[in-house]
Design a protein around this motif. Structure first.
Motif, PDB file in Angstrom:
ATOM      1  N   ALA B 330       0.856  -1.184   0.000  1.00  0.00           N
ATOM      2  CA  ALA B 330       0.000   0.000   0.000  1.00  0.00           C
ATOM      3  C   ALA B 330       0.891   1.234   0.000  1.00  0.00           C
ATOM      4  N   GLY B 331       0.758   2.045  -1.004  1.00  0.00           N
ATOM      5  CA  GLY B 331       1.536   3.275  -1.080  1.00  0.00           C
ATOM      6  C   GLY B 331       3.010   3.049  -1.400  1.00  0.00           C
ATOM      7  N   SER B 332       3.383   1.806  -1.750  1.00  0.00           N
ATOM      8  CA  SER B 332       4.785   1.512  -2.037  1.00  0.00           C
ATOM      9  C   SER B 332       5.265   2.272  -3.267  1.00  0.00           C
ATOM     10  N   LYS B 333       6.504   2.786  -3.187  1.00  0.00           N
ATOM     11  CA  LYS B 333       7.086   3.515  -4.322  1.00  0.00           C
ATOM     12  C   LYS B 333       7.228   2.598  -5.521  1.00  0.00           C
ATOM     13  N   ILE B 334       7.631   1.376  -5.244  1.00  0.00           N
ATOM     14  CA  ILE B 334       7.865   0.447  -6.361  1.00  0.00           C
ATOM     15  C   ILE B 334       6.550   0.117  -7.052  1.00  0.00           C
ATOM     16  N   VAL B 335       5.532  -0.225  -6.266  1.00  0.00           N
ATOM     17  CA  VAL B 335       4.252  -0.588  -6.865  1.00  0.00           C
ATOM     18  C   VAL B 335       3.662   0.601  -7.617  1.00  0.00           C
ATOM     19  N   ASN B 336       3.831   1.775  -7.055  1.00  0.00           N
ATOM     20  CA  ASN B 336       3.250   2.951  -7.678  1.00  0.00           C
ATOM     21  C   ASN B 336       4.143   3.589  -8.745  1.00  0.00           C
ATOM     22  N   GLY B 337       5.262   2.899  -9.061  1.00  0.00           N
ATOM     23  CA  GLY B 337       6.141   3.393 -10.119  1.00  0.00           C
ATOM     24  C   GLY B 337       5.589   3.041 -11.489  1.00  0.00           C
ATOM     25  N   PRO B 338       6.336   3.412 -12.547  1.00  0.00           N
ATOM     26  CA  PRO B 338       5.865   3.095 -13.900  1.00  0.00           C
ATOM     27  C   PRO B 338       5.812   1.583 -14.142  1.00  0.00           C
ATOM     28  N   LEU B 339       4.951   1.182 -15.053  1.00  0.00           N
ATOM     29  CA  LEU B 339       4.746  -0.243 -15.303  1.00  0.00           C
ATOM     30  C   LEU B 339       5.894  -0.816 -16.124  1.00  0.00           C
ATOM     31  N   LEU B 340       6.047  -0.310 -17.349  1.00  0.00           N
ATOM     32  CA  LEU B 340       7.112  -0.778 -18.242  1.00  0.00           C
ATOM     33  C   LEU B 340       7.758   0.458 -18.869  1.00  0.00           C
ATOM     34  N   ASP B 341       8.923   0.293 -19.498  1.00  0.00           N
ATOM     35  CA  ASP B 341       9.509   1.469 -20.132  1.00  0.00           C
ATOM     36  C   ASP B 341       8.837   1.741 -21.474  1.00  0.00           C
ATOM     37  N   MET B 342       9.279   2.801 -22.185  1.00  0.00           N
ATOM     38  CA  MET B 342       8.567   3.218 -23.391  1.00  0.00           C
ATOM     39  C   MET B 342       8.596   2.175 -24.496  1.00  0.00           C
ATOM     40  N   ASN B 343       9.590   1.252 -24.407  1.00  0.00           N
ATOM     41  CA  ASN B 343       9.628   0.194 -25.420  1.00  0.00           C
ATOM     42  C   ASN B 343       8.904  -1.061 -24.968  1.00  0.00           C
ATOM     43  N   GLY B 344       8.206  -0.965 -23.850  1.00  0.00           N
ATOM     44  CA  GLY B 344       7.476  -2.128 -23.356  1.00  0.00           C
ATOM     45  C   GLY B 344       8.384  -3.157 -22.706  1.00  0.00           C
ATOM     46  N   ARG B 345       9.599  -2.696 -22.253  1.00  0.00           N
ATOM     47  CA  ARG B 345      10.498  -3.635 -21.577  1.00  0.00           C
ATOM     48  C   ARG B 345      10.437  -3.407 -20.060  1.00  0.00           C
ATOM     49  N   ILE B 346      10.986  -4.396 -19.343  1.00  0.00           N
ATOM     50  CA  ILE B 346      10.979  -4.300 -17.879  1.00  0.00           C
ATOM     51  C   ILE B 346      11.987  -3.257 -17.412  1.00  0.00           C
ATOM     52  N   ILE B 347      11.563  -2.368 -16.505  1.00  0.00           N
ATOM     53  CA  ILE B 347      12.474  -1.399 -15.904  1.00  0.00           C
ATOM     54  C   ILE B 347      13.129  -2.067 -14.701  1.00  0.00           C
TER      55      ILE B 347
END
Lengths: 43, 408, 533
Positions: B330-347
Motif C-alpha cells: 500500500a503506497g509503495s514507491k515500487i508498486v506505484n512506479g511506472p509499469l514498463l519502459d517506453m519500449n514495453g520492456r521491464i524497468i
C-alpha cells in the motif's frame, strides 16, 4: 598426602609459566590455522 | 510403548468442541488437562504405514524400541539392586576394588560390550543397511515422476510427463489460527489443492526449492527429504492404500514454517488418470486465455485470488506488509512506479521486475517460473489497483508472455 | 556478584587484589574469583534462557497462536538454544574447571591468569550482543533477534535480518572466549601439575576437561569459519552457500555440524569427568576402571569429530556416506557403555548414601541413559527419516543436554558448593529441588518423544489438533521445571550467605587433593606444594 611440604620456588614457577605460555601460543596458532583453512573448504 | 494404533482415528467433533471452549478461556492446566487426557486417545507410535518404506521403518523402530527398553531395564535393574542392597544405612561395608581381577571377572566385564557390539552392528546394523538401500533406490522401475518445489511457504507440484503444475497452500483460515474462529478437524493440515497420486505405482519424487531449505514429510509414507535450493534431491513412494495423507514442512524455513502442510490424495489409477486429464484440459484453457485481452476488472478479480494464495503471508491482507522485513505494498514507491519502459520492456527494480525476478537475499522470490502468464498479469494489476493504490493501469497476460520470450 | 564477593571469605583478603568492589572483579586474576564469576554468569543466563523457553512452552500449551507471532517464536527458540549452550552450560563447565582443576592437580593457580580474566570478560558483551536485537526491535530498530534456530542454516540465515549479524558476532566472541579458556586449561594441566601427579594419576574431572578443551580447539575455529562465510555471503557478495553462485547450502551444514556434534561432547565430557568423583565419594569406594574411563574419554573425543553428518541424514547424502555415518555413530555407544559400566561398577558393593549430589548423579545416569539409547536408534538412517526434524529429536537432545548436561552441572554445584563457600547448603531444599526437577523434567520431555513419533515437526509455533494433549502436558511440566529452579538459586544464595560450617573434607568418602585444603580454600591455593604419593 602432603608428607614433605616443599615450596613452589619462584624459579620453578617462572619456568612452568613460560613453558605454559609457549604451549599456549602454539595452540592458538593451530586454532588460527584451522580457521583459515576452513575458509578454503570446497565441496 | 510398542502399541500401534489404527491411523484412521481423528478427533471426534465433541472433543474438538471441548478444546475450542477451553481455548477461549484458557482454563488453568490442572482442570483442563485431566478430562482431555481421559477423552483423547493419545498415540504412542508412528501412524499407520501405507508404503513399503513406512512399514519397514515401523518394523525397525518397534524392534529397536524393544532392544533399548530391554537394555534400559536390565542395566538399571542392576543399578537399583545395588542402590538398595549396598547402602550405608543398611550397614553395607564398601568393598575396595577398582577393576576386574582374574580371567573370570574380565570375562564378565567384557560380555556386555560383546553384546552391545552385536546389537549395534548385527541386530540393528544389518536391517538398517537393507532399509537404506531400498530407501535410496529411487530409479528402479519408477512408474512416474513427481517434482516437488518448496517455496516460502507453499509447495509446488509438477507432473513433468503430463506437463502440469500447480501450487498447494494451506487453506486453514487465519482466523482459526488467531483463535477467532472454531478450529476445523484438519486444522493446519489442509490445503487448497492437494497433490493426487495413484496407488500401487512407484512414484519417484524429485525435490528442490526456490528460496531456503524445506523438508517434505508425510509420516504415513515414512518419507522425509530436504528440498534444497539449486539442487535436486530425490526419494520415492509406493502408496498401497487409497486415502488422504497429511504431513508438514519439517525444516525451519522462516515465518510460516508451521503453516505449509502437505496433503496427498492417493486414489486408484483410473481415478488418477481422469484427474490428470481434467488438469491438462484446465491447463490448456488457461494457456488459451493468456492470448485473449482481459478487462481490468477481470484481472483484478483473478489477481485477488492469486494474491490471497501467494502473497498474503508476507504482504498481508491489506497490503500493509510486516515492516521492516516484509515491505508494505500500500503506497509503495515500487508498486506505484511506472509499469514498463517506453519500449514495453521491464524497468530494473520496478514492480514488474520484482514480481518477475524477486529480490536477492530477501524472502521475495522470483515468480516468473512459478506463476502463469494470467496469474502474473492479474496479480500485478491487482496490486496496482488495490490497498489505496490507484494507478488505473493494467498489464495483459499476452504482454507477460512477450516479456517472458524476450527474457529468453 | 558483590554478595558472592563477601561470602567467599578469602583467608588472605589482601592477596593479589589491589582493588575492592567492582574493580576487584574486573581485574581479578585469581582462579577462584574467575570461577565464581563464570558460575554466577552461567546461573543468570540459565534463567534468561529458561524464561525464553517458558514463553515458548506457554504459546504451545494449546493449538492456535495465543501469545506471540511466529517471527518472535522463531527468535525465542534459536536464542534459547544459543544462550543455554554457550552462555549457561559452557561457562558452568569452565567455572568448574577454574575453581577445581588447580585444586585437584596441586597448582597455585591457572597457568595464564590474565588470559583467564580476559576469557571471562568477553562473555557478558557476547551475551548482550546475542539478546540485544530483542530490545532494539522494541524501539523499532531491526526485526528482532536471530530467527533461524541456533543452527544458522543457510540460505535462511542469509535471508534473515540484522539479528543474524548480531548472533554471528556474538558466536565469534563466545568462541574466542572458549578457545582462550581451553588453551589455559590445557597448559595448566600440562605444565602446572604438582610433582608426582602423572597423567595417569590425574583426576578424571581434569581428564574430561582436557579432552573437551582439545575438542573446542579443533572445532570452534570451524564454526567461526562457517559463520564468517555466512557473514561474507550476507554482506560482501560471496556465494559460499548460494547455489546460484556455485556454492552449496549443504556445505554449511557440514561445517556447522563438524563443530556441532563434538559440541555435544564438549558439554558432556566435563560432567562425565565429574561423575566418578561423586559416585566414588558417596559409595565410599574407589573409582572403578580409571584407565578404562580415560581411554573412553579419548575414544569419544576422537569419534565425535567423524560422525557429524548424522545430523542431516534427510539432506540427501550418498548411500555409502549414510552407511558410514550410521556405523561410526553407533560405534560411540561402545565407549559410552564403558562409562556407564564403570559408573555402576563404582556403586556396586559400596556403602552408599544419598545426599543431594548423589541423587543428582543417579538421576543423571538414568536419564542420560535414555538419551544414549534413543541416540542409538537415531543413528539408524531408516528410522531417522521418521525421527528427524521432529519432536522426537527435541526430546532426545534435552535428555542429553538437560538431564546429561544441566543436571550434571547441578551435581557438581551441590558437590563442591560447601568447598567453595565454606558452608553447607540446605539438604532438605536440595532434595526437594532434585525430586521436582526429575519429575517435571520427565513430564516435560517424555510426551515429546510421543509427539515426534506421531509426526509433530519441531520449531513450529502452532500445531494440528492431534498433538494438543501431549503439548499441554509438556507445557505443565516445563512450568514446574522452570519454577523449581528458583529453589536451586535460593539454596545457592543462602549457602553463600551462611550456614553450618563445612569441614575441609566435606563428604565422608571424598578423596583427592581438593579436599586437603580448607573450605573455603585459601586465596592462594597450594602455596605449599603437595606431594603426590
Amino acid at each position: 598426602m602432603t608428607d614433605q611440604p616443599s615450596e613452589f620456588s619462584p624459579a620453578d614457577l617462572a619456568r612452568r609459566r613460560s613453558a605454559a605460555r609457549r604451549l599456549a601460543w602454539l595452540l592458538g596458532l593451530a586454532v588460527v590455522i584451522i580457521y583459515v583453512l576452513g575458509l578454503f573448504i570446497k565441496r | 510403548m510398542m502399541r500401534t494404533l489404527p491411523h484412521s482415528r481423528t478427533f471426534g467433533s465433541s472433543c474438538a468442541a471441548a478444546r475450542r471452549r477451553s481455548l477461549r478461556c484458557l482454563i488453568p492446566a490442572g482442570t483442563a488437562l485431566l478430562p482431555a487426557i481421559a477423552e483423547a486417545e493419545m498415540r504412542f507410535n508412528f501412524p499407520e504405514p501405507v508404503t513399503p518404506i513406512a512399514r519397514e521403518t515401523l518394523h525397525i523402530h518397534n524392534e529397536f524400541m524393544l532392544i533399548i527398553t530391554l537394555l534400559f531395564v536390565v542395566v538399571f535393574a542392576i543399578m537399583i539392586y545395588s542402590m538398595i542392597k549396598h547402602r550405608k544405612s543398611v550397614g553395607h561395608a564398601a568393598v575396595k576394588f577398582t577393576g576386574p581381577t582374574g580371567a573370570l571377572q574380565w570375562f564378565w566385564a567384557l560380555i556386555p560390550f560383546a553384546i552391545l557390539l552385536f546389537i549395534d552392528f548385527v541386530l540393528m546394523g544389518i536391517p538398517a543397511v537393507q532399509a537404506i538401500i531400498s530407501m535410496e533406490d529411487t530409479k528402479t522401475r519408477a512408474d512416474m515422476v513427481l517434482k516437488v518445489t518448496g517455496m516460502q511457504w507453499k509447495w509446488q507440484y509438477e507432473y513433468p510427463e503430463a506437463g502440469i503444475k500447480f501450487i498447494s497452500t494451506m487453506s486453514t483460515p487465519r482466523a482459526q489460527i488467531a483463535n477467532a474462529e472454531a478450529k476445523g478437524e484438519h486444522y493446519l493440515l489442509e490445503v487448497d489443492k492437494p497433490v493426487v497420486l495413484p496407488v500401487g505405482k512407484k512414484v519417484r519424487i524429485l525435490l528442490t526449492s526456490t528460496d531456503v531449505i524445506h523438508t517434505w514429510w508425510v509420516p504415513q509414507f515414512g518419507v522425509k527429504r530436504d528440498a534444497i535450493p539449486g539442487f535436486l534431491r530425490e526419494t520415492w513412494v509406493l502408496i498401497e492404500k487409497p486415502g488422504i495423507y497429511r504431513g508438514q514442512c519439517a525444516e525451519l524455513c522462516g515465518k510460516d514454517h508451521g503453516f505449509m502442510p502437505v496433503v496427498v490424495h492417493a486414489v486408484p489409477e483410473p481415478e488418477y488418470l481422469a484427474w490428470l486429464e481434467q488438469q491438462k484440459a484446465e491447463a490448456v484453457a488457461a494457456a488459451g486465455s493468456a492470448d485473449r485481452a482481459w478487462s481490468r476488472d477481470e484481472l483484478v478479480a483473478e489477481g485477488r485470488t492469486v494474491y490471497d494464495k501467494v502473497c498474503v503471508a508476507c504482504h498481508q491482507a491489506e497490503g500493509q506488509g510486516l515492516p521492516p522485513v516484509f515491505p508494505a505494498l500500500a503506497g509503495s514507491k515500487i508498486v506505484n512506479g511506472p509499469l514498463l519502459d517506453m519500449n514495453g520492456r521491464i524497468i530494473p527494480d520496478s514492480h514488474v521486475d520484482r514480481v518477475f525476478n524477486g529480490k536477492a537475499g530477501t524472502a521475495m522470490q522470483a515468480f516468473r517460473d512459478t506463476l502463469s502468464d494470467v496469474e502474473l498479469a492479474a496479480v500485478i494489476t491487482y496490486e496496482r489497483n488495490s490497498f489505496g493504490n490507484k494507478l488505473g493501469d493494467m498489464i495483459q497476460p499476452a504482454q507477460i508472455k512477450a516479456l517472458r520470450q524476450e527474457a529468453k | 556478584m558483590n554478595t558472592a564477593t563477601t561470602a567467599n571469605g578469602h583467608a588472605n583478603p589482601h592477596g593479589d587484589g589491589h582493588y575492592s568492589g567492582l574493580m576487584r572483579w574486573l581485574t581479578t586474576t585469581n582462579h577462584k574469583d574467575i570461577g565464581t564469576m563464570y558460575l554466577t554468569f552461567s546461573l543468570i543466563m540459565f534463567f534468561v534462557g529458561g524464561a525464553m523457553i517458558l514463553a515458548v512452552r506457554a504459546e504451545l500449551f494449546a493449538p492456535g497462536l495465543q501469545l506471540m507471532q511466529p517471527e518472535f517464536f522463531n527468535q525465542l527458540i534459536g536464542i534459547h538454544a544459543l544462550v543455554m549452550i554457550f552462555a549457561a552450560l559452557m561457562p558452568a563447565a569452565t567455572g568448574f574447571a577454574n575453581w577445581m582443576i588447580p585444586l585437584m592437580i596441586g597448582a597455585p593457580d591457572m597457568a595464564l591468569p590474565r588470559l583467564n580474566n580476559w576469557g571471562f570478560w568477553l562473555l557478558p558483551p557476547a551475551a548482550i550482543l546475542l539478546t540485544m536485537p530483542f530490545f532494539l526491535a522494541l524501539f523499532g530498530i531491526g526485526d528482532g533477534a536471530l530467527a533461524t534456530g541456533w543452527t544458522f542454516y543457510a540460505p535462511l540465515s542469509v535471508q534473515g535480518g540484522m539479528g543474524v549479524d548480531f548472533a554471528i558476532l556474538a558466536v565469534h566472541i563466545l568462541g574466542i572466549s572458549s578457545i582462550m579458556g581451553s588453551i589455559n586449561i590445557i597448559v595448566t594441566i600440562f605444565n602446572m601439575r604438582a610433582p608426582g601427579m602423572t597423567m595417569m594419576k590425574l583426576p578424571l574431572f581434569a581428564w574430561g576437561w582436557l579432552i573437551t578443551a582439545f575438542l573446542l580447539l579443533a572445532t570452534l575455529p570451524v564454526l567461526a569459519g562457517a559463520v564468517t562465510m555466512l557473514l561474507t555471503d550476507r554482506h560482501f557478495g560471496t556465494h559460499f552457500f548460494d547455489a546460484a553462485g556455485g556454492g552449496d547450502p549443504i556445505l554449511f551444514q557440514h561445517l556447522f555440524w563438524f563443530f556441532g556434534h563434538p559440541e555435544v561432547y564438549i558439554l558432556l565430557l566435563p560432567v562425565w569427568g565429574l561423575m566418578p568423583h561423586v559416585l566414588a565419594t558417596f559409595s565410599r569406594k574407589p573409582t572403578y576402571g580409571y584407565t578404562a574411563q580415560v581411554y573412553a574419554f579419548i575414544a569419544i573425543g576422537l569419534l565425535s569429530v567423524v560422525v557429524w553428518a548424522h545430523h542431516f541424514f534427510t539432506a540427501g547424502l550418498p548411500v555409502p556416506a549414510l552407511i558410514y555415518f550410521m556405523f561410526s555413530t553407533m560405534a560411540i555407544s561402545i565407549p559410552l557403555a564403558v562409562l556407564f559400566f564403570c559408573w555402576i561398577a563404582t556403586m556396586w558393593k559400596g556403602s552408599m548414601s544419598f545426599e543431594t549430589p548423589m541423587l543428582f548423579a543417579v538421576g543423571f545416569i538414568v536419564l542420560f541413559g535414555i538419551a544414549g539409547l534413543t541416540g542409538l536408534i537415531l543413528a539408524d538412517v531408516a528410522a531417522d527419516a521418521q525421527y528427524h526434524h521432529s519432536y522426537f529429536v527435541v526430546a532426545h537432545f534435552h535428555y542429553a543436554l538437560f538431564a546429561g548436561g544441566i543436571m550434571g552441572v547441578m551435581t557438581g554445584v551441590y558437590y563442591w558448593l560447601p568447598k567453595w563457600t565454606g558452608h553447607m547448603y540446605s539438604e532438605k531444599l536440595g532434595k526437594l529441588h532434585f525430586w521436582l526437577t526429575v519429575i517435571s523434567f520427565n513430564l516435560t520431555f517424555m510426551p515429546q518423544f510421543f509427539l515426534g513419533l506421531a509426526g509433530m515437526p519441531r520449531r513450529i509455533p502452532d500445531y494440528a489438533l492431534q498433538f494438543a494433549e501431549f503439548n499441554a502436558i509438556s507445557t505443565v511440566g516445563a512450568m514446574i521445571l522452570g519454577f523449581s529452579q528458583l529453589l536451586f538459586a535460593w539454596n545457592i544464595w543462602s549457602c553463600v550467605r551462611g550456614g553450618p560450617k563445612a569441614e575441609a573434607r566435606v563428604w565422608e568418602g571424598a578423596e583427592g587433593l581438593e579436599w586437603e585444603l580448607s573450605s573455603p580454600p585459601p586465596h592462594h591455593s597450594w602455596e605449599t606444594q603437595p606431594v603426590i604419593k
